[in-house]
Scaffold this motif. Structure first.
Motif, PDB file in Angstrom:
ATOM      1  N   GLN A 121     -10.510  -3.695 -24.676  1.00 46.08           N
ATOM      2  CA  GLN A 121      -9.907  -2.800 -23.773  1.00 46.08           C
ATOM      3  C   GLN A 121      -8.444  -2.425 -24.060  1.00 46.08           C
ATOM      4  O   GLN A 121      -8.094  -1.116 -23.781  1.00 46.08           O
ATOM      5  CB  GLN A 121     -10.132  -3.672 -22.369  1.00 46.08           C
ATOM      6  N   ARG A 122      -7.883  -3.408 -24.791  1.00 45.37           N
ATOM      7  CA  ARG A 122      -6.220  -3.252 -24.963  1.00 45.37           C
ATOM      8  C   ARG A 122      -5.918  -4.052 -25.685  1.00 45.37           C
ATOM      9  O   ARG A 122      -6.402  -5.380 -26.122  1.00 45.37           O
ATOM     10  CB  ARG A 122      -5.823  -3.029 -23.500  1.00 45.37           C
ATOM     11  N   LYS A 123      -4.582  -3.960 -26.127  1.00 48.18           N
ATOM     12  CA  LYS A 123      -4.069  -4.842 -27.189  1.00 48.18           C
ATOM     13  C   LYS A 123      -3.196  -5.820 -26.467  1.00 48.18           C
ATOM     14  O   LYS A 123      -2.365  -5.295 -25.350  1.00 48.18           O
ATOM     15  CB  LYS A 123      -2.961  -3.990 -28.237  1.00 48.18           C
ATOM     16  N   TYR A 124      -3.314  -7.167 -26.740  1.00 47.28           N
ATOM     17  CA  TYR A 124      -2.357  -8.057 -26.030  1.00 47.28           C
ATOM     18  C   TYR A 124      -1.566  -8.600 -26.799  1.00 47.28           C
ATOM     19  O   TYR A 124      -1.663  -8.884 -27.851  1.00 47.28           O
ATOM     20  CB  TYR A 124      -3.371  -9.204 -25.612  1.00 47.28           C
ATOM     21  N   ASP A 125      -0.329  -9.046 -26.207  1.00 47.73           N
ATOM     22  CA  ASP A 125       1.087  -9.537 -26.593  1.00 47.73           C
ATOM     23  C   ASP A 125       0.832 -10.829 -27.028  1.00 47.73           C
ATOM     24  O   ASP A 125       1.300 -11.512 -28.034  1.00 47.73           O
ATOM     25  CB  ASP A 125       2.177  -9.042 -25.941  1.00 47.73           C
ATOM     26  N   GLU A 126       0.152 -11.499 -26.029  1.00 48.31           N
ATOM     27  CA  GLU A 126      -0.069 -13.173 -26.160  1.00 48.31           C
ATOM     28  C   GLU A 126      -1.315 -13.513 -25.687  1.00 48.31           C
ATOM     29  O   GLU A 126      -1.752 -12.946 -24.709  1.00 48.31           O
ATOM     30  CB  GLU A 126       1.039 -13.868 -25.501  1.00 48.31           C
ATOM     31  N   ILE A 127      -2.067 -14.709 -26.380  1.00 46.43           N
ATOM     32  CA  ILE A 127      -3.224 -14.999 -25.763  1.00 46.43           C
ATOM     33  C   ILE A 127      -2.911 -16.488 -25.583  1.00 46.43           C
ATOM     34  O   ILE A 127      -2.787 -17.392 -26.279  1.00 46.43           O
ATOM     35  CB  ILE A 127      -4.648 -14.839 -26.648  1.00 46.43           C
ATOM     36  N   ILE A 128      -2.387 -17.037 -24.319  1.00 48.96           N
ATOM     37  CA  ILE A 128      -2.267 -18.242 -23.878  1.00 48.96           C
ATOM     38  C   ILE A 128      -3.156 -19.243 -23.470  1.00 48.96           C
ATOM     39  O   ILE A 128      -3.950 -18.662 -22.835  1.00 48.96           O
ATOM     40  CB  ILE A 128      -0.894 -18.372 -23.060  1.00 48.96           C
ATOM     41  N   TYR A 129      -3.120 -20.441 -24.169  1.00 48.94           N
ATOM     42  CA  TYR A 129      -3.882 -21.665 -23.644  1.00 48.94           C
ATOM     43  C   TYR A 129      -3.107 -22.521 -22.799  1.00 48.94           C
ATOM     44  O   TYR A 129      -2.257 -23.139 -23.284  1.00 48.94           O
ATOM     45  CB  TYR A 129      -4.637 -22.211 -24.836  1.00 48.94           C
ATOM     46  N   THR A 130      -3.597 -22.901 -21.667  1.00 47.30           N
ATOM     47  CA  THR A 130      -2.899 -24.121 -20.865  1.00 47.30           C
ATOM     48  C   THR A 130      -3.285 -25.325 -21.179  1.00 47.30           C
ATOM     49  O   THR A 130      -4.403 -25.793 -21.006  1.00 47.30           O
ATOM     50  CB  THR A 130      -3.183 -23.747 -19.444  1.00 47.30           C
ATOM     51  N   SER A 131      -2.259 -25.994 -21.956  1.00 49.73           N
ATOM     52  CA  SER A 131      -2.761 -27.333 -22.428  1.00 49.73           C
ATOM     53  C   SER A 131      -1.618 -28.419 -22.331  1.00 49.73           C
ATOM     54  O   SER A 131      -0.552 -28.090 -22.596  1.00 49.73           O
ATOM     55  CB  SER A 131      -2.925 -27.024 -23.965  1.00 49.73           C
ATOM     56  N   PRO A 132      -1.910 -29.798 -22.037  1.00 52.43           N
ATOM     57  CA  PRO A 132      -1.243 -30.538 -21.905  1.00 52.43           C
ATOM     58  C   PRO A 132      -0.215 -30.717 -23.132  1.00 52.43           C
ATOM     59  O   PRO A 132       0.913 -31.366 -22.986  1.00 52.43           O
ATOM     60  CB  PRO A 132      -1.675 -31.870 -21.347  1.00 52.43           C
TER      61      PRO A 132
END
Length: 228
Positions: free
Chosen positions: A77-88
């Motif tokens: 759908q669009r270009k993403y600047d960051e794909i973030i994973y919430t990780s300890p």
């Protein structure tokens, strides 16, 4: 700015993202927050998103296929600047990271859950991993809400006074100085005279000195990254 949050518990995010500064930013059209239910990208009737670990250790693991499908759909759908994973075990969120993320246009946040996610997601799909502290939560939804809040409040126009964000703790690797409001004398506990003087230059000097002193006492590690 647009933030897409992929989660198995969308209802857990509805409240923290529907109030205060975030709500005002959404209402003003400054940010669009889209909650994506990972179970919508499964192919079985039970909408399964987890499976047993290879190797036989305890704990279920989030499967790669629904995550890949969800991310691929969003990226179509669009270009993403960051794909973030919430990780300890990701980099610990700080003000510098929040400042950087607030300048991005499109961000995906993937909320971890169960024992974690198939490591191939981290190897091939994720661009950044962020932790909100050295502890483990049941899932990444609360971490995603914290990240979102820290970022959205920095978007110009999100706060009624944009300069307020610039004086927050950690902006200059310093803690904020003490703050007071009326009454000036409560039970004999008085506001420092300098703050009542009306002398802006002296007040700024006092606040800066107090920030340095509080940082030395409470968070001396911050000064290692400072020029002070």
């Amino acid at each position: 700015m647009r933030i897409d949050i992929i989660t198995v518990l969308p209802e857990l995010l509805s409240s923290p993202l529907s109030h205060s500064i975030i709500k005002r930013a959404v209402d003003k059209g400054l940010v669009e927050i889209n909650i994506v239910n990972l179970r919508d990208f499964t192919k079985d009737k039970r909408r399964t998103v987890d499976d047993y670990q290879y190797g036989g250790d305890a704990g279920m693991v989030m499967m790669i296929e629904p995550i890949d499908k969800a991310i691929s759909f969003l990226c179509s759908q669009r270009k993403y600047d960051e794909i973030i994973y919430t990780s300890p075990d990701g980099e610990v969120l700080n003000q510098k990271t929040a400042n950087t993320l607030s300048t991005k246009e499109n961000i995906i946040i993937l909320c971890g859950h169960y024992k974690g996610i198939d490591h191939r997601v981290r190897e091939h799909l994720i661009t950044k991993e962020i932790s909100i502290g050295d502890y483990v939560l049941t899932g990444g939804e609360l971490a995603a809400a914290v990240i979102t809040d820290s970022v959205v409040r920095l978007i110009p126009g999100a706060m009624s006074d944009d300069e307020s964000a610039l004086s927050d703790c950690f902006q200059d690797n310093l803690l904020a100085p003490p703050i007071y409001t009326r009454p000036a004398d409560y039970k004999g506990w008085k506001v420092p005279d300098i703050l009542l003087s009306g002398n802006e230059a002296l007040i700024n000097k006092w606040q800066f000195e107090q920030s340095i002193e509080r940082t030395k006492q409470l968070r001396p590690n911050l000064l290692k990254d400072s020029d002070l």
